[in-house]
Design an enzyme around this catalytic site. Structure first.
Site, mmCIF file in Angstrom:
data_model
loop_
_atom_site.group_PDB
_atom_site.id
_atom_site.type_symbol
_atom_site.label_atom_id
_atom_site.label_comp_id
_atom_site.label_asym_id
_atom_site.label_seq_id
_atom_site.Cartn_x
_atom_site.Cartn_y
_atom_site.Cartn_z
ATOM 1 N N LYS A 125 44.287 43.172 47.185
ATOM 2 C CA LYS A 125 44.313 42.063 48.137
ATOM 3 C C LYS A 125 45.673 42.050 48.824
ATOM 4 C CE LYS A 125 42.249 38.265 47.858
ATOM 5 N NZ LYS A 125 41.861 36.853 47.606
ATOM 6 N N SER B 65 41.919 29.337 43.003
ATOM 7 C CA SER B 65 43.099 30.178 43.187
ATOM 8 C C SER B 65 44.320 29.320 43.504
ATOM 9 C CB SER B 65 42.881 31.167 44.337
ATOM 10 O OG SER B 65 41.884 32.102 44.012
ATOM 11 N N ARG C 291 32.099 39.352 43.352
ATOM 12 C CA ARG C 291 32.771 39.151 44.639
ATOM 13 C C ARG C 291 32.178 40.127 45.654
ATOM 14 N NH1 ARG C 291 39.169 39.581 44.714
ATOM 15 N NH2 ARG C 291 38.753 41.803 44.577
#
Length: 224
Positions: free
Chosen positions: A145, A116, A47
């Site tokens: 997050k 997700s 990521r």
């Protein structure tokens, strides 16, 4: 409900590392990932939100070469172009990213595609697609997050397990004290960032998590 989706031949979702260079605390990024894999990580998602496309591709190539030695799949977060450029094992897409149908058409058969799920509608909508896995996110509150829906918590995970035919990976606030609960409440795998990347020994942290996961899998399944 038993998941029936056909998985990539090397897929093992048990301990899923999502990379974050900042979480490596100044240590060599590739060293941290390789140590984690030596400790039992079964899948790695690269990521990168700040790298240029060229730098992202170079990092992905180097990481793929390391992971191939251990037969661990490389998943690219969001960027299908990068996944195609390096022939990665798959991609992980969020609700605001490329539609699943498009990603599947471009990647072709045999690739891993994870999605997700941040709310109940996401889980229900995903039933129409042959995903490799569904990521229930975030399971618990996490500082990694902050732009997500409210945490699912364990009751939400149980609901997702009842509704979904896909393997479920949980991410968000996972650590050695709550991984057992995640597995016994319906998760097929656990995804972590700082619990491994920021640990004094990424290898030992991975070993500890993997042991908890595997022992939890042996517990009698709950009747969701």
């Amino acid at each position: 409900m038993v998941a029936t989706t056909k998985m990539h031949m090397n897929s093992n979702l048990e301990l899923y590392l999502v990379t974050d260079e900042a979480a490596c605390l100044g240590r060599d990024f590739y060293w941290v990932v390789e140590e984690a894999v030596k400790g039992g990580v079964t899948m790695v998602q690269l990521r990168e939100k700040s790298l240029s496309t060229r730098a992202f591709i170079e990092r992905a190539k180097r990481l793929k070469a390391i992971l191939e030695t251990y037969n661990v799949p490389l998943i690219i977060n969001d960027r299908l172009d990068v996944a195609l450029a390096v022939d990665a094992d798959g991609v992980h897409i969020g609700q605001s990213d490329m539609p699943f149908q498009t990603a599947h058409r471009l990647l072709g058969e045999g690739k891993i595609i994870g999605l997700s799920a941040e709310k109940q509608d996401d889980v229900l909508e995903a039933e129409q697609w042959n995903l490799s896995y569904l990521a229930v996110s975030p399971l618990f509150a996490t500082p990694t997050k902050t732009d997500t829906e409210k945490p699912w918590e364990l009751d939400g995970l149980q609901w997702a397990r009842q509704q979904s035919r896909h393997p479920l990976v949980v991410i968000g606030g996972l650590h050695p004290e709550n991984v057992h609960d995640a597995i016994t409440n319906g998760a097929n795998g656990v995804a972590v960032v700082s619990a491994i990347c920021s640990a004094p020994s990424p290898r030992e942290a991975a070993q500890a998590l993997k042991s908890i996961i595997q022992n939890s899998i042996l517990w009698p399944a709950k009747n969701f």
